[in-house]
Design a protein around this motif. Structure first.
Motif, PDB file in Angstrom:
ATOM      1  N   ARG A  91     -11.815  34.338  -1.652  1.00 42.97           N
ATOM      2  CA  ARG A  91     -11.650  34.767  -0.255  1.00 42.97           C
ATOM      3  C   ARG A  91     -12.565  35.915   0.116  1.00 42.97           C
ATOM      4  NH1 ARG A  91      -7.154  33.063   2.949  1.00 42.97           N
ATOM      5  NH2 ARG A  91      -6.138  31.398   1.807  1.00 42.97           N
ATOM      6  N   SER A 112      -4.474  41.255   2.231  1.00 44.26           N
ATOM      7  CA  SER A 112      -4.159  40.511   1.004  1.00 44.26           C
ATOM      8  C   SER A 112      -4.877  39.168   1.043  1.00 44.26           C
ATOM      9  CB  SER A 112      -2.656  40.301   0.871  1.00 44.26           C
ATOM     10  OG  SER A 112      -2.195  39.407   1.853  1.00 44.26           O
ATOM     11  N   GLY A 266       3.073  36.686  13.648  1.00 43.44           N
ATOM     12  CA  GLY A 266       3.357  35.270  13.411  1.00 43.44           C
ATOM     13  C   GLY A 266       4.759  34.873  13.851  1.00 43.44           C
ATOM     14  N   SER A 331      -9.090  30.425   5.868  1.00 43.66           N
ATOM     15  CA  SER A 331     -10.498  30.631   5.533  1.00 43.66           C
ATOM     16  C   SER A 331     -10.678  30.881   4.035  1.00 43.66           C
ATOM     17  CB  SER A 331     -10.942  31.872   6.322  1.00 43.66           C
ATOM     18  OG  SER A 331     -12.148  32.375   5.870  1.00 43.66           O
ATOM     19  N   ASN A 388       0.658  27.274   5.668  1.00 46.06           N
ATOM     20  CA  ASN A 388      -0.331  27.143   4.595  1.00 46.06           C
ATOM     21  C   ASN A 388       0.146  26.206   3.485  1.00 46.06           C
ATOM     22  OD1 ASN A 388      -2.932  27.680   3.793  1.00 46.06           O
ATOM     23  ND2 ASN A 388      -2.421  29.504   2.621  1.00 46.06           N
ATOM     24  N   SER A 402      10.842  33.945   7.696  1.00 44.05           N
ATOM     25  CA  SER A 402      10.516  33.773   9.126  1.00 44.05           C
ATOM     26  C   SER A 402      11.412  32.703   9.745  1.00 44.05           C
ATOM     27  CB  SER A 402       9.032  33.451   9.332  1.00 44.05           C
ATOM     28  OG  SER A 402       8.660  32.253   8.691  1.00 44.05           O
TER      29      SER A 402
HETATM   30  C1  HEM Z   1       8.652  37.214   8.002  1.00 41.21           C
HETATM   31  C2  HEM Z   1       7.554  36.673   8.474  1.00 41.21           C
HETATM   32  C3  HEM Z   1       6.300  36.467   7.673  1.00 41.21           C
HETATM   33  C4  HEM Z   1       5.789  37.198   6.657  1.00 41.21           C
HETATM   34  C5  HEM Z   1       6.369  38.469   6.065  1.00 41.21           C
HETATM   35  C6  HEM Z   1       4.565  36.562   6.240  1.00 41.21           C
HETATM   36  C7  HEM Z   1       3.746  37.028   5.225  1.00 41.21           C
HETATM   37  C8  HEM Z   1       2.546  36.466   4.873  1.00 41.21           C
HETATM   38  C9  HEM Z   1       1.613  37.066   3.958  1.00 41.21           C
HETATM   39  C10 HEM Z   1       1.813  38.402   3.274  1.00 41.21           C
HETATM   40  C11 HEM Z   1       0.574  36.232   3.828  1.00 41.21           C
HETATM   41  C12 HEM Z   1      -0.649  36.442   2.955  1.00 41.21           C
HETATM   42  C13 HEM Z   1      -0.408  35.839   1.613  1.00 41.21           C
HETATM   43  C14 HEM Z   1      -1.526  36.065   0.640  1.00 41.21           C
HETATM   44  O1  HEM Z   1      -2.380  36.921   0.845  1.00 41.21           O
HETATM   45  O2  HEM Z   1      -1.530  35.370  -0.376  1.00 41.21           O
HETATM   46  C15 HEM Z   1       0.819  35.094   4.663  1.00 41.21           C
HETATM   47  C16 HEM Z   1       0.003  34.025   4.769  1.00 41.21           C
HETATM   48  C17 HEM Z   1       0.196  33.028   5.687  1.00 41.21           C
HETATM   49  N1  HEM Z   1       1.252  32.891   6.561  1.00 41.21           N
HETATM   50 FE1  HEM Z   1       2.865  34.086   6.694  1.00 41.21          FE
HETATM   51  N2  HEM Z   1       4.347  35.458   6.989  1.00 41.21           N
HETATM   52  C18 HEM Z   1       5.363  35.364   7.905  1.00 41.21           C
HETATM   53  C19 HEM Z   1       5.505  34.432   8.886  1.00 41.21           C
HETATM   54  C20 HEM Z   1       4.633  33.389   9.068  1.00 41.21           C
HETATM   55  C21 HEM Z   1       4.773  32.396  10.105  1.00 41.21           C
HETATM   56  C22 HEM Z   1       5.862  32.377  11.179  1.00 41.21           C
HETATM   57  C23 HEM Z   1       3.742  31.517   9.948  1.00 41.21           C
HETATM   58  C24 HEM Z   1       3.407  30.286  10.726  1.00 41.21           C
HETATM   59  C25 HEM Z   1       4.287  29.408  11.153  1.00 41.21           C
HETATM   60  C26 HEM Z   1       2.959  31.958   8.809  1.00 41.21           C
HETATM   61  C27 HEM Z   1       1.849  31.301   8.322  1.00 41.21           C
HETATM   62  C28 HEM Z   1       1.037  31.780   7.313  1.00 41.21           C
HETATM   63  C29 HEM Z   1      -0.201  31.138   6.902  1.00 41.21           C
HETATM   64  C30 HEM Z   1      -0.802  29.864   7.483  1.00 41.21           C
HETATM   65  C31 HEM Z   1      -0.722  31.923   5.876  1.00 41.21           C
HETATM   66  C32 HEM Z   1      -2.019  31.696   5.114  1.00 41.21           C
HETATM   67  C33 HEM Z   1      -3.157  32.391   5.788  1.00 41.21           C
HETATM   68  C34 HEM Z   1      -4.422  32.259   4.993  1.00 41.21           C
HETATM   69  O3  HEM Z   1      -4.361  31.928   3.822  1.00 41.21           O
HETATM   70  O4  HEM Z   1      -5.488  32.532   5.579  1.00 41.21           O
HETATM   71  N3  HEM Z   1       3.530  33.074   8.305  1.00 41.21           N
HETATM   72  N4  HEM Z   1       2.037  35.268   5.296  1.00 41.21           N
END
Ligand code: HEM
Length: 448
Positions: A91, A112, A266, A331, A388, A402
């Motif tokens: 990344r 992250s 999000g 990405s 993801n 979430s």
């Molecule tokens: C309590 C709510 C949420 C928290 C605390 C949270 C936390 C995170 C974190 C920390 C990451 C990064 C993980 C990494 O670096 O390995 C992540 C990635 C991601 N989250 Fe969440 N998230 C939440 C809600 C959501 C929601 C509502 C969605 C969409 C419906 C979402 C979709 C994604 C996606 C698509 C990624 C990957 C992004 C990437 O790899 O570029 N998240 N989330």
């Protein structure tokens, strides 16, 4: 020039750029400059017409096309799913399509998402410890949601774009750190999130030329992460961090981003969309109310069982996340150079080229979803890519929290609160803000 012509001409220039970069080098000063120019050229269209940009390039060029800084965009469901499963994944410090160029806005700590190897594994281990299981914490979560909605009831309205992010900030800080933010801190955190786009400008522009905008946000971040270190949970997070040789700065900043960007932006966007869907569909709302009546009597807080048994609400959330994904792009970077067929032409790409996955177009891919633009709860959600995907190292660690938070909001909203009317429910598919009905207001919002 007509929008379509502009978008396609821009792509012809990208094809020429792929050949030029093969000659001048991808990471040489000239290569970097060229890519930056293209990043802002495509970015200026994307800002105002992001959906048209994606659909016009996909329909006229194919499922794969160049975009922004010579990234290769993947737009079909199968391609995006495959991309997500690459392990290990290299990344850059990118937030989907946005390149974080102003590291000062993030206190020089990468997201992250932009970390690799041990640093990424360690930070994820801390996240997994910090994010509670919503069913196990149902009572506390119920109290927090009720408190937030009570506040909206005193102002007699609930504004989706303004109020939900603030509620989410208060709730996530309580769940993760057991700290209560003041109104000023919540307002400053909401302003920080709104200002995120300023981190995609070159550092000197963001930090110095726009300091009147960025400096207050950066100061707020500095102050808040100092508060995190006073939390009763801090020592347990640092214990895990020590196993991966990570320091306080990395952990406090990474959790700041987890709460503000991933968590708040999000989840409030998705909750806003769920509320919009329920406002527009009376019979669905009746069915959801019937489910709520069956799992919760409205006294005390809902149990973990009530959350788990809310299966219809679960499907509403998943289908809403499919149609209106809060995160639209993922990405990663290529580890080798090669060639790729784009629009029937073989184009060279260099090591380090960004591979983008477009979740929005994947979710509406007619090869994967029948009548993809229709809201349909009978779909198979087993391979939904909105969080993801599943079963790999980069899945969203906040998925179940979430969904649990949004379920809890639905339970309270439909059982213990009411509203007289609501304003227009409109998702903006032009301006590149969150895909949520930001201007929706529930009027005459009150306790039942
Ligand atoms: C309590 C709510 C949420 C928290 C605390 C949270 C936390 C995170 C974190 C920390 C990451 C990064 C993980 C990494 O670096 O390995 C992540 C990635 C991601 N989250 Fe969440 N998230 C939440 C809600 C959501 C929601 C509502 C969605 C969409 C419906 C979402 C979709 C994604 C996606 C698509 C990624 C990957 C992004 C990437 O790899 O570029 N998240 N989330």
């Amino acid at each position: 020039m007509e929008l379509k012509e502009k978008i396609l001409k821009g792509h012809n220039r990208q094809i020429r750029l792929s050949r030029l970069l093969a000659k001048v080098g991808y990471n040489t000063p000239i290569g970097k400059l060229l890519r930056l120019v293209f990043y802002y050229l495509d970015g200026s269209i994307l800002l105002k017409a992001w959906r048209d940009f994606l659909y016009i390039r996909r329909d006229n060029i194919g499922d794969k096309f160049f975009a922004v800084d010579q990234a290769i965009m993947h737009s079909s469901h199968s391609q995006v799913k495959e991309l997500m499963q690459v392990e290990p994944q290299l990344r850059g410090n990118d937030l989907g399509i946005i390149r974080i160029l102003a590291s000062s806005y993030m206190l020089n700590n990468p997201l992250s998402l932009g970390m690799n190897g041990n640093e990424h594994t360690g930070v994820r281990a801390v996240f997994l410890q910090a994010l509670p299981d919503p069913s196990a914490q149902a009572e506390f979560l119920g109290q927090l949601v009720d408190q937030s909605l009570s506040k909206a009831a005193t102002q007699n309205q609930l504004h989706i774009g303004n109020d939900l992010p603030k509620m989410m900030l208060a709730i996530l800080h309580q769940l993760v750190f057991q700290i209560s933010l003041s109104e000023e801190e919540i307002t400053a955190s909401a302003a920080y999130i709104k200002g995120l786009v300023l981190s995609s400008l070159p550092n000197f522009v963001s930090k110095y030329l726009l300091s009147f905008k960025t400096a207050p946000n950066i100061r707020h971040r500095q102050r808040l992460i100092e508060r995190y270190k006073q939390s009763p949970k801090w020592a347990s997070y640092m214990q895990i961090a020590a196993q991966y040789q990570l320091n306080e700065h990395q952990i406090a900043n990474s959790i700041f981003d987890m709460i503000h960007i991933a968590g708040t932006a999000g989840t409030s966007a998705l909750l806003g969309s769920v509320i919009g869907v329920l406002c527009l569909n009376d019979s669905l709302r009746d069915d959801v109310e019937a489910e709520i009546n069956a799992v919760w009597d409205g006294n005390n807080t809902p149990s973990g069982y009530a959350i788990e048994q809310s299966t219809l609400i679960n499907k509403v959330i998943l289908e809403t996340a499919r149609l209106y994904p809060p995160v639209r792009f993922v990405s990663q970077l290529t580890t080798e150079r090669g060639t790729v067929e784009i629009g029937g032409k073989q184009c060279p790409f260099q090591k380090g080229t960004r591979l983008l996955g477009s979740i929005f177009t994947a979710n509406r891919d007619p090869q994967r979803y029948q009548n993809p633009d229709d809201f349909d709860l009978t779909r198979d959600f087993s391979d939904i890519v909105s969080w993801n995907g599943e079963g790999h190292e980069r899945v969203c660690p906040g998925r179940s929290l979430s969904i649990g938070i949004i379920k809890m909001f639905c339970l309270y909203l439909l059982k213990n609160y009411q509203w007289n009317s609501f304003t227009e429910v409109k998702w903006d598919f032009e301006k590149v803000t969150a895909v949520t009905p930001n201007n929706l207001v529930l009027q005459g919002f009150a306790h039942r």
